[in-house]
Design a protein around this motif. Sequence first.
Motif, PDB file in Angstrom:
ATOM      1  N   ILE A  83       0.829  -1.206   0.000  1.00 20.29           N
ATOM      2  CA  ILE A  83       0.000   0.000   0.000  1.00 20.29           C
ATOM      3  C   ILE A  83       0.865   1.257   0.000  1.00 20.29           C
ATOM      4  CG2 ILE A  83      -1.763   1.279   1.269  1.00 20.29           C
ATOM      5  CD1 ILE A  83      -2.750  -1.335   2.412  1.00 20.29           C
ATOM      6  N   LYS A  84       1.986   1.202   0.703  1.00 18.43           N
ATOM      7  CA  LYS A  84       2.847   2.364   0.833  1.00 18.43           C
ATOM      8  C   LYS A  84       3.301   2.847  -0.546  1.00 18.43           C
ATOM      9  CE  LYS A  84       6.975   3.994   3.268  1.00 18.43           C
ATOM     10  NZ  LYS A  84       8.101   3.595   4.158  1.00 18.43           N
ATOM     11  N   GLY A  85       3.047   4.097  -0.829  1.00 15.79           N
ATOM     12  CA  GLY A  85       3.432   4.677  -2.115  1.00 15.79           C
ATOM     13  C   GLY A  85       2.487   4.355  -3.256  1.00 15.79           C
ATOM     14  N   ASN A  86       1.437   3.578  -3.001  1.00 14.35           N
ATOM     15  CA  ASN A  86       0.475   3.207  -4.044  1.00 14.35           C
ATOM     16  C   ASN A  86      -0.890   3.767  -3.646  1.00 14.35           C
ATOM     17  OD1 ASN A  86      -1.101   2.010  -6.032  1.00 14.35           O
ATOM     18  ND2 ASN A  86      -0.047   0.043  -5.916  1.00 14.35           N
ATOM     19  N   ARG A  87      -1.050   5.079  -3.803  1.00 11.98           N
ATOM     20  CA  ARG A  87      -2.279   5.746  -3.377  1.00 11.98           C
ATOM     21  C   ARG A  87      -3.507   5.268  -4.134  1.00 11.98           C
ATOM     22  NH1 ARG A  87      -0.688  12.106  -2.131  1.00 11.98           N
ATOM     23  NH2 ARG A  87       0.780  11.638  -0.419  1.00 11.98           N
ATOM     24  N   PRO A  88      -3.404   4.982  -5.443  1.00  9.75           N
ATOM     25  CA  PRO A  88      -4.590   4.460  -6.123  1.00  9.75           C
ATOM     26  C   PRO A  88      -5.085   3.149  -5.518  1.00  9.75           C
ATOM     27  CG  PRO A  88      -3.013   5.262  -7.727  1.00  9.75           C
ATOM     28  CD  PRO A  88      -2.313   5.283  -6.405  1.00  9.75           C
ATOM     29  N   LEU A  89      -4.174   2.256  -5.143  1.00 13.70           N
ATOM     30  CA  LEU A  89      -4.586   0.991  -4.538  1.00 13.70           C
ATOM     31  C   LEU A  89      -5.239   1.245  -3.190  1.00 13.70           C
ATOM     32  CD1 LEU A  89      -4.691  -2.095  -4.499  1.00 13.70           C
ATOM     33  CD2 LEU A  89      -2.399  -2.087  -3.470  1.00 13.70           C
ATOM     34  N   LEU A  90      -4.645   2.120  -2.381  1.00 12.94           N
ATOM     35  CA  LEU A  90      -5.241   2.447  -1.085  1.00 12.94           C
ATOM     36  C   LEU A  90      -6.638   3.038  -1.267  1.00 12.94           C
ATOM     37  CD1 LEU A  90      -5.092   2.710   1.969  1.00 12.94           C
ATOM     38  CD2 LEU A  90      -3.924   4.915   1.658  1.00 12.94           C
ATOM     39  N   LEU A 119      -8.648   2.498  -3.744  1.00 15.99           N
ATOM     40  CA  LEU A 119      -9.534   1.426  -4.199  1.00 15.99           C
ATOM     41  C   LEU A 119      -9.951   0.534  -3.032  1.00 15.99           C
ATOM     42  CD1 LEU A 119     -10.709   0.634  -6.925  1.00 15.99           C
ATOM     43  CD2 LEU A 119      -8.798  -0.924  -7.245  1.00 15.99           C
ATOM     44  N   LEU A 120      -9.031   0.251  -2.119  1.00 18.07           N
ATOM     45  CA  LEU A 120      -9.371  -0.558  -0.948  1.00 18.07           C
ATOM     46  C   LEU A 120     -10.355   0.172  -0.042  1.00 18.07           C
ATOM     47  CD1 LEU A 120      -5.843  -2.024  -0.085  1.00 18.07           C
ATOM     48  CD2 LEU A 120      -7.780  -3.234  -1.110  1.00 18.07           C
ATOM     49  N   ILE A 121     -10.201   1.478   0.067  1.00 23.72           N
ATOM     50  CA  ILE A 121     -11.155   2.268   0.851  1.00 23.72           C
ATOM     51  C   ILE A 121     -12.543   2.214   0.205  1.00 23.72           C
ATOM     52  CG2 ILE A 121     -11.768   4.619   1.564  1.00 23.72           C
ATOM     53  CD1 ILE A 121      -8.754   5.126   1.935  1.00 23.72           C
ATOM     54  N   ILE A 122     -12.575   2.261  -1.119  1.00 23.88           N
ATOM     55  CA  ILE A 122     -13.851   2.150  -1.834  1.00 23.88           C
ATOM     56  C   ILE A 122     -14.481   0.780  -1.591  1.00 23.88           C
ATOM     57  CG2 ILE A 122     -14.885   2.036  -4.141  1.00 23.88           C
ATOM     58  CD1 ILE A 122     -12.745   4.151  -4.959  1.00 23.88           C
ATOM     59  N   VAL A 123     -13.664  -0.270  -1.610  1.00 23.90           N
ATOM     60  CA  VAL A 123     -14.172  -1.612  -1.309  1.00 23.90           C
ATOM     61  C   VAL A 123     -14.789  -1.642   0.089  1.00 23.90           C
ATOM     62  CG1 VAL A 123     -13.478  -3.995  -0.834  1.00 23.90           C
ATOM     63  CG2 VAL A 123     -12.627  -2.830  -2.881  1.00 23.90           C
ATOM     64  N   VAL A 159     -22.777   7.215  -2.694  1.00 28.43           N
ATOM     65  CA  VAL A 159     -22.429   8.484  -3.349  1.00 28.43           C
ATOM     66  C   VAL A 159     -21.007   8.886  -2.978  1.00 28.43           C
ATOM     67  CG1 VAL A 159     -22.946  10.952  -3.440  1.00 28.43           C
ATOM     68  CG2 VAL A 159     -24.811   9.292  -3.544  1.00 28.43           C
ATOM     69  N   SER A 160     -20.636   8.711  -1.716  1.00 28.71           N
ATOM     70  CA  SER A 160     -19.268   9.043  -1.300  1.00 28.71           C
ATOM     71  C   SER A 160     -18.255   8.143  -2.005  1.00 28.71           C
ATOM     72  CB  SER A 160     -19.128   8.912   0.220  1.00 28.71           C
ATOM     73  OG  SER A 160     -19.223   7.572   0.640  1.00 28.71           O
ATOM     74  N   ALA A 161     -18.607   6.870  -2.227  1.00 26.83           N
ATOM     75  CA  ALA A 161     -17.715   5.972  -2.970  1.00 26.83           C
ATOM     76  C   ALA A 161     -17.525   6.448  -4.402  1.00 26.83           C
ATOM     77  CB  ALA A 161     -18.280   4.549  -2.961  1.00 26.83           C
ATOM     78  N   SER A 162     -18.603   6.952  -5.005  1.00 24.87           N
ATOM     79  CA  SER A 162     -18.506   7.482  -6.361  1.00 24.87           C
ATOM     80  C   SER A 162     -17.582   8.694  -6.424  1.00 24.87           C
ATOM     81  CB  SER A 162     -19.900   7.857  -6.870  1.00 24.87           C
ATOM     82  OG  SER A 162     -19.844   8.410  -8.161  1.00 24.87           O
ATOM     83  N   ILE A 163     -17.712   9.583  -5.445  1.00 25.00           N
ATOM     84  CA  ILE A 163     -16.879  10.790  -5.412  1.00 25.00           C
ATOM     85  C   ILE A 163     -15.401  10.424  -5.235  1.00 25.00           C
ATOM     86  CG2 ILE A 163     -16.356  12.883  -4.091  1.00 25.00           C
ATOM     87  CD1 ILE A 163     -19.381  13.021  -3.450  1.00 25.00           C
ATOM     88  N   PHE A 171      -9.894  10.214  -6.932  1.00 26.13           N
ATOM     89  CA  PHE A 171      -8.677   9.609  -6.399  1.00 26.13           C
ATOM     90  C   PHE A 171      -8.181   8.397  -7.183  1.00 26.13           C
ATOM     91  CE2 PHE A 171     -10.442  11.955  -2.850  1.00 26.13           C
ATOM     92  CZ  PHE A 171      -9.329  12.596  -2.329  1.00 26.13           C
ATOM     93  N   LEU A 172      -8.950   7.927  -8.157  1.00 24.02           N
ATOM     94  CA  LEU A 172      -8.476   6.821  -8.989  1.00 24.02           C
ATOM     95  C   LEU A 172      -7.984   7.350 -10.326  1.00 24.02           C
ATOM     96  CD1 LEU A 172     -11.228   4.087  -8.406  1.00 24.02           C
ATOM     97  CD2 LEU A 172      -8.988   4.289  -7.305  1.00 24.02           C
ATOM     98  N   PRO A 173      -6.949   6.731 -10.895  1.00 24.44           N
ATOM     99  CA  PRO A 173      -6.450   7.182 -12.196  1.00 24.44           C
ATOM    100  C   PRO A 173      -7.393   6.796 -13.321  1.00 24.44           C
ATOM    101  CG  PRO A 173      -5.276   5.219 -11.488  1.00 24.44           C
ATOM    102  CD  PRO A 173      -6.156   5.625 -10.333  1.00 24.44           C
ATOM    103  N   ALA A 174      -7.373   7.587 -14.378  1.00 24.95           N
ATOM    104  CA  ALA A 174      -8.185   7.280 -15.565  1.00 24.95           C
ATOM    105  C   ALA A 174      -7.543   6.144 -16.343  1.00 24.95           C
ATOM    106  CB  ALA A 174      -8.332   8.522 -16.430  1.00 24.95           C
ATOM    107  N   GLY A 175      -8.273   5.619 -17.315  1.00 26.17           N
ATOM    108  CA  GLY A 175      -7.726   4.585 -18.176  1.00 26.17           C
ATOM    109  C   GLY A 175      -7.802   3.212 -17.549  1.00 26.17           C
ATOM    110  N   CYS A 176      -6.868   2.329 -17.952  1.00 28.39           N
ATOM    111  CA  CYS A 176      -6.861   0.935 -17.514  1.00 28.39           C
ATOM    112  C   CYS A 176      -5.563   0.584 -16.796  1.00 28.39           C
ATOM    113  CB  CYS A 176      -7.063   0.001 -18.706  1.00 28.39           C
ATOM    114  SG  CYS A 176      -8.654   0.211 -19.538  1.00 28.39           S
TER     115      CYS A 176
END
Length: 423
Positions: free
Chosen positions: A7-14, A16-20, A176-180, A185-190
Motif C-alpha cells: 500500500i505504501k506509495g500506491n495511493r490508487p490501490l489504497l 480502491l481498498l477504501i472504496i471496497v 455516493v461518497s464511494a462514487s466521489i 482519487f483513482l487514475p483514468a484509463g486501464c
Amino acid sequence: MPTHSIIKGNRPLLSLLIIVFITHLGSYLVLPVLPILLKVETGLTAAQIGFTLAVISMFMQTGSVVGGILADRTGRRFIIAIGALIRAAGLIGFAYFSTYYLVLLTAAVSGFGLGLNAPSTKAFISSLVKEDMRSTAFSLRGIFANIGMALAGLTVFALFTDNSRLIFITAAVIYVSASIISWFFLPAGCGDENCGEVKWSEYKEALKNIPFLVFVIATIFVWALYVQFALVLPLRAESVLKNGKDISIIWTINSVTVILVQTLITKNIIRNIHPLTSVGLGTVFIGLSLGSLFFANTLFFFVFAGLFFIVGEMLLMPTLDTSISQLAAARFLGMFFGLASVFTGIGEAIGNFLGGRLFELSAGGENAAPYIVYALAGVTIFLGMQLLRRWRPLTIIQPPKPADTASPITDSASSHPNPIKES
C-alpha cells in the motif's frame, strides 16, 4: 513482503481498498434486513420477496458483464463511479417505494449499479500491482470488505433497528461518497494496460471452452442453494424472534470469522483436497445450516446456523475463483470471470425465485419441508461434484498453490455471490 508495503506509495490501490470498504459497508447495512423490510413494511409475500431478490441478481450479473467489457475498453474509474451512483439511486427507491412494480424497478436499478462495480474493481486491483503481489492485494481487498461487512452488521444491530428508511438513505449516501472518491482519487484509463486491445470477435473464444462451460453450468446449483441464506434466515428470524432485525449481528460475526479463520481453512483443507470436493463439502455445510433453521427459536441458534454457513462459504468461495482461473484462457481472464458471473446470476435468480415460493408454500416456513429440501440439496450437490471430478477434461483443476490463496478473500463476492454482494 508485508501487506503495508504494497500500500505504501500506491495511493490508487489504497483509494480502491477504501472504496471496497465503503461499498461493503453500504451494502451490508441493507442485506441482513432487506427481506424483513420488504415483508413487514412493504407488505410483500415471500414469493414476491424471492422474485425481487432474483431481479437484483439478474440485473447485477447483467451489469457485471456490461461493466467488465466497458471497463476494459474505456477505463475503469468511470464505470466504478457511475455504478456507485446507480446503486445509490436504487437504494433511495427502496426507501420510498412501496408498490410492488416500483420495488421491482428499484431492484433492477440497484442490481445493475452493483454489477458495474465488481469486475472493474477486480481488474483495477490487478493493474495496480505487480503480478507476484496480486494475491496479497486481493487478500487485502477481502480484509477491507469484511471489515466493512462487520461494521455494517454491528451498526444495524445497535442503531437502526427502529428506523428502516434511514438504513436505505444512509447506504445511498455511502455509495455516493464511494462514487466521489472513485472519480477524484483513482487514475483514468486501464492502469498499466491499454484499453480496448481485445477485439469483439475474440470474445467467442470462451464459448469453445467446454470444460469451463460445464463447470460454470454445474455451479448454478451451488449458487441456487447458497443464496437461500440471505432469503430464508431473515424471514425465519422475523417469524420467531421478537425483533428479527437483530439477526444483522450474524453478518458481523461471520465477517470476523472469515478474517480470523479463512487462512487456516485454506492451508489445512482447501490446499489438501480436490477443488470439486471442497466445493461439495461447502454445499453440505450450507445445506445443513439452512436445514437447521427449522429448529431455530433464539438469536443464539441463528448465530450458530450462521457460523455453520460461513464454514461452507469459506470452503466454497476461494475454490470456485481459483478453479475458474485454471480453466480460463489467460488473455481473456476478465471475460471468463464475467461469463462465470452470468451463471452465478442464473443460479441466484433461480434460487431466490424457488426459495420464495417454497417458503410461502410451507406456511411461512412453519413446516419442515423446505429445510429438508435444503439439507438434501447440499448432499446431492456434493455427490454431483464427486462425479464431475472424474470427467477427464476437468482434471486440469488442481488444489490452489499458496500464492493463489494468501488470506481471506470470501466476500461476494464476490461475489458476492449473494444478491447484494459486490466488489
